[in-house]
Design a protein around this motif. Sequence first.
Motif, PDB file in Angstrom:
ATOM      1  N   UNK A  44      57.472  56.651  42.286  1.00  0.00           N
ATOM      2  CA  UNK A  44      57.096  56.000  43.550  1.00  0.00           C
ATOM      3  C   UNK A  44      55.591  56.134  43.760  1.00  0.00           C
ATOM      4  N   UNK A  45      55.083  57.364  43.478  1.00  0.00           N
ATOM      5  CA  UNK A  45      53.652  57.631  43.622  1.00  0.00           C
ATOM      6  C   UNK A  45      52.826  56.722  42.733  1.00  0.00           C
ATOM      7  N   UNK A  46      53.282  56.597  41.482  1.00  0.00           N
ATOM      8  CA  UNK A  46      52.543  55.753  40.534  1.00  0.00           C
ATOM      9  C   UNK A  46      52.555  54.313  41.022  1.00  0.00           C
ATOM     10  N   UNK A  47      53.743  53.895  41.485  1.00  0.00           N
ATOM     11  CA  UNK A  47      53.859  52.506  41.938  1.00  0.00           C
ATOM     12  C   UNK A  47      52.928  52.260  43.118  1.00  0.00           C
ATOM     13  N   UNK A  48      52.947  53.220  44.080  1.00  0.00           N
ATOM     14  CA  UNK A  48      52.110  52.999  45.271  1.00  0.00           C
ATOM     15  C   UNK A  48      50.633  53.088  44.900  1.00  0.00           C
ATOM     16  N   UNK A  49      50.328  53.999  43.930  1.00  0.00           N
ATOM     17  CA  UNK A  49      48.930  54.111  43.506  1.00  0.00           C
ATOM     18  C   UNK A  49      48.464  52.809  42.865  1.00  0.00           C
ATOM     19  N   UNK A  50      49.369  52.234  42.061  1.00  0.00           N
ATOM     20  CA  UNK A  50      49.025  50.960  41.414  1.00  0.00           C
ATOM     21  C   UNK A  50      48.811  49.880  42.467  1.00  0.00           C
ATOM     22  N   UNK A  51      49.714  49.877  43.451  1.00  0.00           N
ATOM     23  CA  UNK A  51      49.595  48.874  44.512  1.00  0.00           C
ATOM     24  C   UNK A  51      48.282  49.068  45.264  1.00  0.00           C
ATOM     25  N   UNK A  52      47.967  50.365  45.533  1.00  0.00           N
ATOM     26  CA  UNK A  52      46.729  50.660  46.251  1.00  0.00           C
ATOM     27  C   UNK A  52      45.528  50.198  45.437  1.00  0.00           C
ATOM     28  N   UNK A  53      45.604  50.453  44.117  1.00  0.00           N
ATOM     29  CA  UNK A  53      44.495  50.038  43.249  1.00  0.00           C
ATOM     30  C   UNK A  53      44.342  48.521  43.296  1.00  0.00           C
ATOM     31  N   UNK A  54      45.500  47.865  43.282  1.00  0.00           N
ATOM     32  CA  UNK A  54      45.477  46.391  43.331  1.00  0.00           C
ATOM     33  C   UNK A  54      44.834  45.916  44.636  1.00  0.00           C
ATOM     34  N   UNK A  55      45.262  46.591  45.720  1.00  0.00           N
ATOM     35  CA  UNK A  55      44.694  46.254  47.031  1.00  0.00           C
ATOM     36  C   UNK A  55      43.201  46.457  47.035  1.00  0.00           C
ATOM     37  N   UNK A  56      42.810  47.616  46.483  1.00  0.00           N
ATOM     38  CA  UNK A  56      41.385  47.956  46.469  1.00  0.00           C
ATOM     39  C   UNK A  56      40.606  46.909  45.685  1.00  0.00           C
ATOM     40  N   UNK A  57      41.253  46.479  44.580  1.00  0.00           N
ATOM     41  CA  UNK A  57      40.587  45.480  43.742  1.00  0.00           C
ATOM     42  C   UNK A  57      40.391  44.191  44.541  1.00  0.00           C
ATOM     43  N   UNK A  58      41.482  43.814  45.236  1.00  0.00           N
ATOM     44  CA  UNK A  58      41.415  42.585  46.023  1.00  0.00           C
ATOM     45  C   UNK A  58      40.349  42.721  47.113  1.00  0.00           C
ATOM     46  N   UNK A  59      40.359  43.895  47.745  1.00  0.00           N
ATOM     47  CA  UNK A  59      39.383  44.181  48.804  1.00  0.00           C
ATOM     48  C   UNK A  59      37.968  44.052  48.236  1.00  0.00           C
ATOM     49  N   UNK A  60      37.819  44.648  47.066  1.00  0.00           N
ATOM     50  CA  UNK A  60      36.520  44.644  46.383  1.00  0.00           C
ATOM     51  C   UNK A  60      36.081  43.205  46.135  1.00  0.00           C
ATOM     52  N   UNK A  61      37.075  42.432  45.663  1.00  0.00           N
ATOM     53  CA  UNK A  61      36.756  41.034  45.394  1.00  0.00           C
ATOM     54  C   UNK A  61      36.324  40.332  46.680  1.00  0.00           C
ATOM     55  N   UNK A  62      37.069  40.651  47.755  1.00  0.00           N
ATOM     56  CA  UNK A  62      36.715  40.063  49.050  1.00  0.00           C
ATOM     57  C   UNK A  62      35.296  40.442  49.432  1.00  0.00           C
ATOM     58  N   UNK A  63      35.015  41.731  49.271  1.00  0.00           N
ATOM     59  CA  UNK A  63      33.683  42.231  49.645  1.00  0.00           C
ATOM     60  C   UNK A  63      32.621  41.533  48.811  1.00  0.00           C
ATOM     61  N   UNK A  64      32.885  41.424  47.532  1.00  0.00           N
ATOM     62  CA  UNK A  64      31.931  40.767  46.644  1.00  0.00           C
ATOM     63  C   UNK A  64      31.717  39.324  47.094  1.00  0.00           C
ATOM     64  N   UNK A  65      32.858  38.680  47.373  1.00  0.00           N
ATOM     65  CA  UNK A  65      32.755  37.287  47.798  1.00  0.00           C
ATOM     66  C   UNK A  65      31.950  37.197  49.092  1.00  0.00           C
ATOM     67  N   UNK A  66      32.245  38.139  49.998  1.00  0.00           N
ATOM     68  CA  UNK A  66      31.532  38.165  51.281  1.00  0.00           C
ATOM     69  C   UNK A  66      30.040  38.322  51.059  1.00  0.00           C
TER      70      UNK A  66
END
Lengths: 167, 375
Positions: A44-66
């Motif tokens: 569960x931890x790994x899954x949530x960590x992966x999801x968090x990483x994915x979120x962070x990546x998306x966030x990062x992309x958003x920030x970059x785009x911004x």
Amino acid sequence: MEKLLSDFSLGLFVWMTVLFLILLGLLRKFAWGPILNAVNDREEGIRSALAAAEDAKREMQNVTADSERLLKEARAERESMLKEAREIKEKIVSDARDLAKVEGDKMIKQAQLTIESEKKAAVADIKNQVAELSVAIAEKVLKEKLSENKKQLELVDSLLGDIKMNA
Amino acid sequence: MRNTLLSKFLIVSALLMSFTSFAKDAKEAGEAPEKDKKTEIKEYIEHHLKDSHSFSLFSYTKDNGEHVYVDIPLPVIIWDEGLKVFSSSKFHHGETVAEVDGSYYKLYHNKIYETNADGEIRYGDDHKVMNDKPLDLSITKNVVMIFITGLLILWMFSSLARSYAKNNNMPKGIWRFMEPIVLYIRDEIARPNIGEKRYRKYMPFLLTIFFFIWFLNIFGLTPLGVNVTGNIAITFALALMTFLITSFTGTKTYWKHLFDPLGDTMPWIAKIPLYIILVPIELLGTIVKPFSLLIRLYANMTAGHIVLMSLIGLMFIFKSWIGSPLSFALAFAISLIEVLVALLQAYIFTMLSALYFGFASEEHHEEHEGEIAHL
């Protein structure tokens, strides 16, 4: 089959069942339960960590785009500001030029007027001087002629009349 | 080239072996001693395959022909008009009669019989022993091994559980080797056969039988020579548990499928003649499935032990320089295969149990229809 049946020992069967059930119970409580829970938690931890990483990546992309967008905006703004500045400069320059021209023209005109009036004044002065000179000359001439001849006086009069008409 | 060389070698060695055995026969003048050896080995194997009231370590024969057994006597517990507990050393390996509280007992072919003071065994018509058999609840060799294996598994996996708690849910050391096996049972046996939703309920049982059978199989290969999983009472108990769990966790769909296998595919009047045959077959199937489990494990482990011990026994029959290495090499090869079989049988037992649980706990009717279509 008969051999199998004769080999079958009820005592062993009872012991086996009892010991196995106890083992199953103990393992369930002390081993399998905690192990499976731990593994599940970990997954569960790994899954949530992966999801968090994915979120962070998306966030990062958003920030970059911004930031890219901001940069673009800033660039555009600078561009427009520069353009505006250029325009203002040009306007100021042309305004100045116009103003200078107007002023210059005005000054030239004034100068011309001044020159004209000076010229007029000078001409008038010259005229006056010439008249005085002429008068003086004529006076001298007259003084000479009058003393001598009345006819010459008449001649000066006619000459003066000509000069007045020319002026 | 290599193969032909090998086959030549085998032929030559076989010939040599026959010559040497002939020579020995000639020397010993007669077949009787040879036969005795064979029967002795056969009896020894049979004795080994069976459960025993003492934990035998080794035995040898003295020069004067006296058999000496070195073993650990185990407690005998029998119910014969009251509980009687005594040490198995009283039997002297069936050679003497044990007297307990005025009753006499004798060990005959690893079974306890009530006898008279002389230890007389009476036979019936077809060589059956007619003596009374008290209810034998002794702590036999197999019981001891079950106990030891149980403790070992309990210690191993509770340590694994503790190591998780200590190391932030990560295995450490040897547990890195054990964890994949646990995960394999979960991900490759339980999940695909039982289903994502219901597999958790069966996990403790599946894990326990897997490691229990595997470890006992491996113990069977040690020189201690315990044959626990090759005992019919053990495999029966295991299969019975699988059967009971299958039956008690069976869903409505499972039972409906048993008693109404055709469902709504035809009118009820047409089903009656079919069901006279179909329903008993279906019911028999539920018993045959775990029965196959118990016979498979029993037969595989017993066969493995017989083959191994026979190969080792060959050494004593062919007392020659070529027979011993050959039988040793063969026994070694078979031992390696048996190590694999030990794991394989544990896997098959667990796998099939999971499959039966999967059938029993199925809830969607569509899956059944798909299955019939598949058949």
